[in-house]
Design a protein around this motif. Structure first.
Motif, short mmCIF file in Angstrom:
data_model
loop_
_atom_site.label_atom_id
_atom_site.label_comp_id
_atom_site.label_asym_id
_atom_site.label_seq_id
_atom_site.Cartn_x
_atom_site.Cartn_y
_atom_site.Cartn_z
N TYR A 81 0.84 -1.16 0.02
CA TYR A 81 -0.10 0.30 0.10
C TYR A 81 0.71 1.25 0.08
CZ TYR A 81 -4.17 2.82 0.68
OH TYR A 81 -5.24 3.60 0.43
N ALA A 82 1.97 1.14 0.72
CA ALA A 82 3.05 2.35 0.84
C ALA A 82 3.51 2.74 -0.62
CB ALA A 82 4.13 2.10 1.63
N LEU A 118 0.44 4.03 -2.81
CA LEU A 118 0.42 5.56 -2.45
C LEU A 118 1.30 6.39 -2.99
CD1 LEU A 118 -0.59 5.29 1.31
CD2 LEU A 118 -2.20 5.81 -0.59
N SER A 119 2.71 5.90 -2.82
CA SER A 119 3.70 6.66 -3.62
C SER A 119 3.67 7.18 -4.89
CB SER A 119 5.04 6.13 -3.29
OG SER A 119 5.39 5.05 -4.55
N LEU A 125 0.38 7.97 -6.47
CA LEU A 125 -0.88 8.63 -6.83
C LEU A 125 -0.48 9.90 -7.27
CD1 LEU A 125 -3.27 7.39 -3.94
CD2 LEU A 125 -2.63 6.49 -6.07
N HIS A 126 0.41 10.76 -6.94
CA HIS A 126 0.48 12.17 -7.48
C HIS A 126 0.95 12.25 -8.71
CE1 HIS A 126 -0.88 14.87 -4.15
NE2 HIS A 126 -0.54 13.80 -3.63
N ALA A 146 -4.63 6.76 -9.04
CA ALA A 146 -5.19 7.67 -8.04
C ALA A 146 -6.81 7.50 -8.25
CB ALA A 146 -4.91 9.28 -8.20
N VAL A 199 -7.75 3.99 -7.05
CA VAL A 199 -7.54 3.73 -5.64
C VAL A 199 -8.99 4.24 -4.77
CG1 VAL A 199 -6.55 4.66 -3.57
CG2 VAL A 199 -5.29 3.60 -5.37
N GLN A 200 -9.49 5.47 -5.57
CA GLN A 200 -10.73 6.19 -4.87
C GLN A 200 -11.90 5.26 -5.29
OE1 GLN A 200 -11.27 8.35 -3.02
NE2 GLN A 200 -13.46 8.36 -3.02
N VAL A 233 -10.89 3.20 -1.49
CA VAL A 233 -11.10 4.46 -0.57
C VAL A 233 -12.50 4.45 -0.46
CG1 VAL A 233 -10.66 6.79 0.16
CG2 VAL A 233 -8.93 5.08 -0.44
N TYR A 261 -3.53 7.05 8.29
CA TYR A 261 -2.87 7.26 7.10
C TYR A 261 -1.46 8.23 7.73
CZ TYR A 261 -5.74 5.65 3.39
OH TYR A 261 -6.27 4.77 2.53
N TYR A 262 -1.68 9.11 8.66
CA TYR A 262 -0.70 9.90 9.00
C TYR A 262 0.44 9.24 9.43
CZ TYR A 262 1.46 13.46 12.30
OH TYR A 262 2.50 14.50 12.87
N HIS A 294 0.96 5.80 8.87
CA HIS A 294 1.38 5.13 7.79
C HIS A 294 2.49 5.61 6.85
CE1 HIS A 294 1.56 1.66 5.00
NE2 HIS A 294 1.18 2.52 4.20
N ILE A 295 2.18 6.84 6.54
CA ILE A 295 2.77 7.61 5.65
C ILE A 295 3.91 8.12 5.96
CG2 ILE A 295 1.84 9.93 5.76
CD1 ILE A 295 2.11 7.91 2.52
N LEU A 296 3.95 8.53 7.20
CA LEU A 296 5.50 9.17 7.69
C LEU A 296 6.25 8.05 8.59
CD1 LEU A 296 3.78 12.45 9.23
CD2 LEU A 296 5.26 12.13 7.61
N SER A 354 6.58 10.46 -1.15
CA SER A 354 6.56 9.23 -1.80
C SER A 354 7.98 8.29 -1.56
CB SER A 354 6.43 9.62 -3.33
OG SER A 354 7.50 10.05 -3.94
N LEU A 356 9.75 8.14 1.35
CA LEU A 356 9.83 7.62 2.77
C LEU A 356 9.88 6.21 2.95
CD1 LEU A 356 7.92 10.26 4.91
CD2 LEU A 356 10.18 10.50 3.67
N HIS A 357 9.10 5.37 2.59
CA HIS A 357 9.32 4.18 2.76
C HIS A 357 10.51 3.25 2.14
CE1 HIS A 357 5.70 2.93 5.09
NE2 HIS A 357 5.05 4.31 4.74
N CYS A 389 -4.91 12.23 -3.01
CA CYS A 389 -5.12 13.20 -4.00
C CYS A 389 -6.69 13.82 -3.91
CB CYS A 389 -4.82 12.73 -5.53
SG CYS A 389 -3.28 12.30 -5.61
#
Lengths: 204, 204
Positions: A105-106, A109-110, A112-113, A119, A122-123, A127, A165-166, A168-170, B110, B112-113, B171
């Motif tokens: 999942y990480a 997510l990396s 999506l942008h 993206a 995923v939605q 999500v 998410y906060y 997980h992502i960090l 994107s 960090l992991h 996003c």
């Protein structure tokens, strides 16, 4: 097109093999080093077959993650909204913080942008439906009188998932069960929910 | 080593030029296509100079983002905790959703992991200090009697930042000011805070 039962079975076998191969490779090599070629080789299917069903490796891993995530984090209804939310969030934390699903999942997510199609997928696949299911579980508690009419349920869902998410992502340590319990209590209190503990719901 | 004032000025000029070049390139090409080589060429410094100060392009962009983010999202104290949190979160949403900072931060996240050093730098330079500043602003309101003693302030910070990260990383459209206001109200209510609106704080 009419598909015979046996070709459907073959398709389902190939689909499963592809998803499993993608998760295995992601665990072994890290998301960045997974290729559609390697997934095809490991699954014993052709690259063409993979590209017929999925537009990218991210899409393959999204389907694998979604299958695993939804299976592991059902919305139960024991009649106790706080307990049911704790069960759900604890499972989500567990899935998001352990292989193979967490790193997969990480990796998704990396991307999506810079991958708008992923993206959107995923939605639509993950999500959106999960958000709707969480909101529906809260709405049921609302109908039962545990949560006041007019409470902002979509905001509550963001307040529940946001901190997961906060962290997980960090790459922070995942929430332990005590912190998840505190989070659920805080969100329910924010909604003005009736505290549990054997009291009757407010259905006035 | 003793550094002369003029060499310090030169260093600061090079540092600024490097950070600006990194942000510009990120906006023009997208995070994935930025290279240390291109940053050096645009800034008019050598690659060696960049690598003397930063271990990676992610580290350059982290410093650029941190400078901009901290400047744009101060923790004011007008005496009204709800209003001050709204001001802070609205600024954070704005920075995270507009170029050059928004895409730069998405790019940093994107990585960090699979870049543990960058994950640590994000924690040490950006997330840790901001988290501490948010908690300190809440603690001040607590000392003034607006928030009960024993309230879980770190959890409150996660409940404020979590939804912002949730939308940024997925996003989704950023929170509008009405939703930020609702979020702040919900978090303060979850803490059992005294509602504002001219009432006296509870300092019993």
């Amino acid at each position: 097109m009419i598909t015979s039962p046996s070709s459907q079975r073959r398709s389902e076998r190939s689909r499963r093999a592809t998803l499993e191969a993608a998760l295995e490779l992601c665990t072994e090599k890290g998301y960045g080093r997974v290729t559609v070629e390697a997934i095809a080789a490991r699954a014993g299917v052709s690259k063409k077959t993979i590209y017929r069903w999925w537009p990218s490796k991210g899409a393959v891993l999204l389907e694998a993650f979604t299958d695993g995530f939804i299976g592991a984090t059902p919305f139960v209804d024991t009649g106790d909204i706080a307990s049911d939310l704790r069960t759900h969030i604890n499972s989500a934390v567990r899935v998001a913080s352990t292989p193979p699903y967490g790193p997969a999942y990480a990796g998704i997510l990396s991307e999506l942008h810079h991958d708008g199609a992923l993206a959107e997928a995923v939605q639509e696949q993950l999500v959106g439906p999960r958000f709707a299911a969480a909101e529906e579980r809260l709405r049921k508690a609302q109908r039962q009188g545990w949560i006041p009419a007019g409470a902002n349920l979509p905001l509550a869902v963001e307040m529940l998932y946001g901190p997961v998410y906060y962290r997980h992502i960090l790459c922070k340590p995942p929430h332990d069960e005590a912190t998840v319990a505190a989070l659920v209590d805080h969100v329910l209190r924010a909604l003005g929910a009736v505290a549990g503990g054997g009291r009757e719901p407010d259905i006035s």
